[in-house]
Structure formats: C-alpha cells, structure tokens
Design a protein around this motif. Sequence first.
Motif, mmCIF file in Angstrom:
data_model
loop_
_atom_site.group_PDB
_atom_site.id
_atom_site.type_symbol
_atom_site.label_atom_id
_atom_site.label_comp_id
_atom_site.label_asym_id
_atom_site.label_seq_id
_atom_site.Cartn_x
_atom_site.Cartn_y
_atom_site.Cartn_z
ATOM 1 N N GLY A 23 0.811 -1.214 0.000
ATOM 2 C CA GLY A 23 0.000 0.000 0.000
ATOM 3 C C GLY A 23 0.837 1.254 0.000
ATOM 4 N N SER A 24 1.933 1.225 0.734
ATOM 5 C CA SER A 24 2.812 2.399 0.795
ATOM 6 C C SER A 24 3.467 2.663 -0.553
ATOM 7 C CB SER A 24 3.887 2.197 1.861
ATOM 8 O OG SER A 24 3.300 2.053 3.126
ATOM 9 N N ILE A 25 3.897 1.610 -1.224
ATOM 10 C CA ILE A 25 4.488 1.773 -2.556
ATOM 11 C C ILE A 25 3.449 2.360 -3.511
ATOM 12 C CG2 ILE A 25 5.307 0.486 -4.580
ATOM 13 C CD1 ILE A 25 6.762 -1.389 -2.627
ATOM 14 N N SER A 26 2.235 1.845 -3.435
ATOM 15 C CA SER A 26 1.169 2.357 -4.309
ATOM 16 C C SER A 26 0.858 3.814 -4.009
ATOM 17 C CB SER A 26 -0.095 1.514 -4.146
ATOM 18 O OG SER A 26 0.150 0.200 -4.560
ATOM 19 N N GLN A 27 0.908 4.203 -2.756
ATOM 20 C CA GLN A 27 0.618 5.588 -2.386
ATOM 21 C C GLN A 27 1.757 6.528 -2.780
ATOM 22 O OE1 GLN A 27 -2.126 6.962 -1.117
ATOM 23 N NE2 GLN A 27 -1.190 8.977 -1.035
ATOM 24 N N VAL A 28 2.973 6.159 -2.450
ATOM 25 C CA VAL A 28 4.115 7.045 -2.702
ATOM 26 C C VAL A 28 4.384 7.207 -4.197
ATOM 27 C CG1 VAL A 28 6.609 7.273 -2.363
ATOM 28 C CG2 VAL A 28 5.152 6.599 -0.455
ATOM 29 N N PHE A 29 4.273 6.114 -4.938
ATOM 30 C CA PHE A 29 4.571 6.150 -6.368
ATOM 31 C C PHE A 29 3.301 6.115 -7.220
ATOM 32 C CE2 PHE A 29 8.318 4.151 -4.395
ATOM 33 C CZ PHE A 29 9.260 5.117 -4.746
ATOM 34 N N SER A 30 2.217 6.689 -6.711
ATOM 35 C CA SER A 30 0.941 6.634 -7.426
ATOM 36 C C SER A 30 1.001 7.333 -8.778
ATOM 37 C CB SER A 30 -0.178 7.229 -6.575
ATOM 38 O OG SER A 30 0.080 8.586 -6.298
ATOM 39 N N GLN A 31 1.764 8.415 -8.892
ATOM 40 C CA GLN A 31 1.881 9.113 -10.174
ATOM 41 C C GLN A 31 2.516 8.230 -11.236
ATOM 42 O OE1 GLN A 31 0.843 12.199 -11.071
ATOM 43 N NE2 GLN A 31 -0.165 12.369 -9.091
ATOM 44 N N GLN A 32 3.488 7.419 -10.838
ATOM 45 C CA GLN A 32 4.178 6.560 -11.792
ATOM 46 C C GLN A 32 3.436 5.245 -12.034
ATOM 47 O OE1 GLN A 32 5.699 7.910 -9.072
ATOM 48 N NE2 GLN A 32 6.891 9.494 -10.085
ATOM 49 N N MET A 33 2.814 4.706 -11.008
ATOM 50 C CA MET A 33 2.208 3.380 -11.117
ATOM 51 C C MET A 33 0.796 3.402 -11.694
ATOM 52 S SD MET A 33 3.578 1.597 -7.638
ATOM 53 C CE MET A 33 3.114 -0.061 -8.113
ATOM 54 N N PHE A 34 0.081 4.484 -11.497
ATOM 55 C CA PHE A 34 -1.311 4.555 -11.943
ATOM 56 C C PHE A 34 -1.494 5.685 -12.944
ATOM 57 C CE2 PHE A 34 -1.353 2.976 -7.517
ATOM 58 C CZ PHE A 34 -1.722 1.682 -7.789
ATOM 59 N N ASN A 35 -0.599 5.740 -13.914
ATOM 60 C CA ASN A 35 -0.631 6.754 -14.950
ATOM 61 C C ASN A 35 -1.505 6.240 -16.085
ATOM 62 O OD1 ASN A 35 -0.093 8.937 -16.529
ATOM 63 N ND2 ASN A 35 2.062 8.439 -16.889
ATOM 64 N N THR A 36 -2.650 6.866 -16.300
ATOM 65 C CA THR A 36 -3.614 6.419 -17.294
ATOM 66 C C THR A 36 -2.962 6.313 -18.659
ATOM 67 O OG1 THR A 36 -5.322 7.543 -16.039
ATOM 68 C CG2 THR A 36 -5.881 6.929 -18.262
ATOM 69 N N PRO A 37 -3.129 5.271 -19.410
ATOM 70 C CA PRO A 37 -3.992 4.109 -19.213
ATOM 71 C C PRO A 37 -3.288 2.939 -18.540
ATOM 72 C CG PRO A 37 -3.180 4.035 -21.434
ATOM 73 C CD PRO A 37 -2.597 5.287 -20.784
ATOM 74 N N THR A 38 -1.984 3.067 -18.246
ATOM 75 C CA THR A 38 -1.274 1.923 -17.661
ATOM 76 C C THR A 38 -1.402 1.896 -16.145
ATOM 77 O OG1 THR A 38 0.802 3.140 -17.550
ATOM 78 C CG2 THR A 38 0.414 1.840 -19.531
ATOM 79 N N VAL A 39 -1.419 0.683 -15.613
ATOM 80 C CA VAL A 39 -1.526 0.474 -14.175
ATOM 81 C C VAL A 39 -0.540 -0.611 -13.778
ATOM 82 C CG1 VAL A 39 -3.041 -0.300 -12.316
ATOM 83 C CG2 VAL A 39 -3.964 1.107 -14.143
ATOM 84 N N MET A 40 0.262 -0.330 -12.750
ATOM 85 C CA MET A 40 1.158 -1.339 -12.173
ATOM 86 C C MET A 40 0.710 -1.582 -10.744
ATOM 87 S SD MET A 40 4.995 -0.355 -13.379
ATOM 88 C CE MET A 40 4.895 1.410 -13.204
ATOM 89 N N VAL A 41 0.489 -2.817 -10.404
ATOM 90 C CA VAL A 41 0.033 -3.176 -9.065
ATOM 91 C C VAL A 41 1.151 -3.941 -8.363
ATOM 92 C CG1 VAL A 41 -1.737 -4.363 -7.721
ATOM 93 C CG2 VAL A 41 -2.323 -3.331 -9.931
ATOM 94 N N SER A 42 1.502 -3.492 -7.174
ATOM 95 C CA SER A 42 2.529 -4.159 -6.384
ATOM 96 C C SER A 42 1.923 -5.356 -5.667
ATOM 97 C CB SER A 42 3.109 -3.173 -5.366
ATOM 98 O OG SER A 42 4.010 -3.815 -4.517
ATOM 99 N N HIS A 43 2.606 -6.507 -5.758
ATOM 100 C CA HIS A 43 2.129 -7.733 -5.105
ATOM 101 C C HIS A 43 3.255 -8.351 -4.278
ATOM 102 C CE1 HIS A 43 -1.836 -8.029 -6.802
ATOM 103 N NE2 HIS A 43 -1.360 -7.865 -8.018
ATOM 104 N N LEU A 44 3.751 -7.615 -3.309
ATOM 105 C CA LEU A 44 4.796 -8.141 -2.442
ATOM 106 C C LEU A 44 4.262 -9.230 -1.518
ATOM 107 C CD1 LEU A 44 6.721 -4.869 -1.552
ATOM 108 C CD2 LEU A 44 7.272 -6.577 -3.286
ATOM 109 N N VAL A 45 2.982 -9.188 -1.216
ATOM 110 C CA VAL A 45 2.368 -10.240 -0.401
ATOM 111 C C VAL A 45 2.468 -11.583 -1.131
ATOM 112 C CG1 VAL A 45 0.176 -11.066 0.543
ATOM 113 C CG2 VAL A 45 0.814 -8.680 0.800
ATOM 114 N N VAL A 46 2.218 -11.558 -2.423
ATOM 115 C CA VAL A 46 2.329 -12.787 -3.224
ATOM 116 C C VAL A 46 3.785 -13.250 -3.246
ATOM 117 C CG1 VAL A 46 1.969 -13.791 -5.511
ATOM 118 C CG2 VAL A 46 0.305 -12.173 -4.596
#
Length: 173
Positions: A23-46
């Motif tokens: 969640g922290s990675i998604s929040q801190v790097f939200s501009q880079q990870m959720f830049n329309t139309p591409t989405v990168m989802v972090s799955h460190l739990v997996v």
Amino acid sequence: MYRLSKMRFGFPIGLFLLLFIDGSISQVFSQQMFNTPTVMVSHLVVLWLVCGVLFEENMAMPLAKWAAVIGAVFALYYTGIFGVYIFVFPLVVYLPRQIVNYISPNFLSGLLIYFIDITIVEALSFVASRVVHMTSMSGSSFLVNTLGPTLAFNLAMFVILYFPIRWVYNWLK
C-alpha cells in the motif's frame, strides 16, 4: 519443527508488513504506477507467499491458512469488498507447492512460479471485476495496460528482493 522456530511468528509479521508496504508503494509512487492508461500493481504479499513455498523445505508451514487470512485482510483493506482474494491467495500457495514437486526450487524456477502466480492473481481479479461490473475494460486492454506493466514491476521486485528474503527465511529457521 515449525512450532519451535522463529518462523512461527516471523512469517505472519513479514506477511502483514509486506501487505502495508504494498500500500505504501502504491501511495508514494501513485503518479508513476497509476498513470492512465497503464496500471502497475505491487504484489509483495504474493512474493512473500511464493518465497514461503520455495524456502519451507522440511518445515511444513500453514501457508494456505495464512494466505486465506491475508486474502481477507487484503480484500477488505484495498478493495473494500470481501471476496476474490480469499480464494486467490490460497491458490497462489497451492500451485507453487504442486510445481515444486516437479522442479527444484531455485532463483529461476522461483521467477517462473512468481510469473505464473502474478498472472493468475491479476487475471482472476480482472475476471471478478468484470463479473460484478467494477470495470468495463476489454481483455486486450487489460493484457497491455495492466498485466504487462504489473508483471514487469513485480518480476523486477522479485529479482531485487529474492536474496534478502531468502536470508530472512534462513535467519527465521
């Protein structure tokens, strides 16, 4: 052996820690990870669950139970919908356990297993989102704009974190 090791407490602590780091990675790097139309989802739990399968050796850990618990927490915390991750995360544990019966666990086989698991997690969450009408994205858009970048990000995280996580698992045994 599992009952007497530090792994009994270390595994769930690492699991919940990586849940919040996701969640922290998604929040801190939200501009880079959720830049329309591409989405990168972090799955460190997996990644932690897959490494649990790869590194458990003779120590039978209750990974499926922890996967179901973290799936419930993950679903409620990140999506607000009690659902698909409760079944997907135990599947993420079951499949690598079956694969490890046929191949020896090492860095490259772990990378392949992680690739398969991330694909399954993303594909099943996409299908579930389509079924409940949470998304109207087409399958081809999903493959190009979500699955591809997500795989690239998570495989890079696997390459970076594999040896530190292996060290942690060895220390916890």
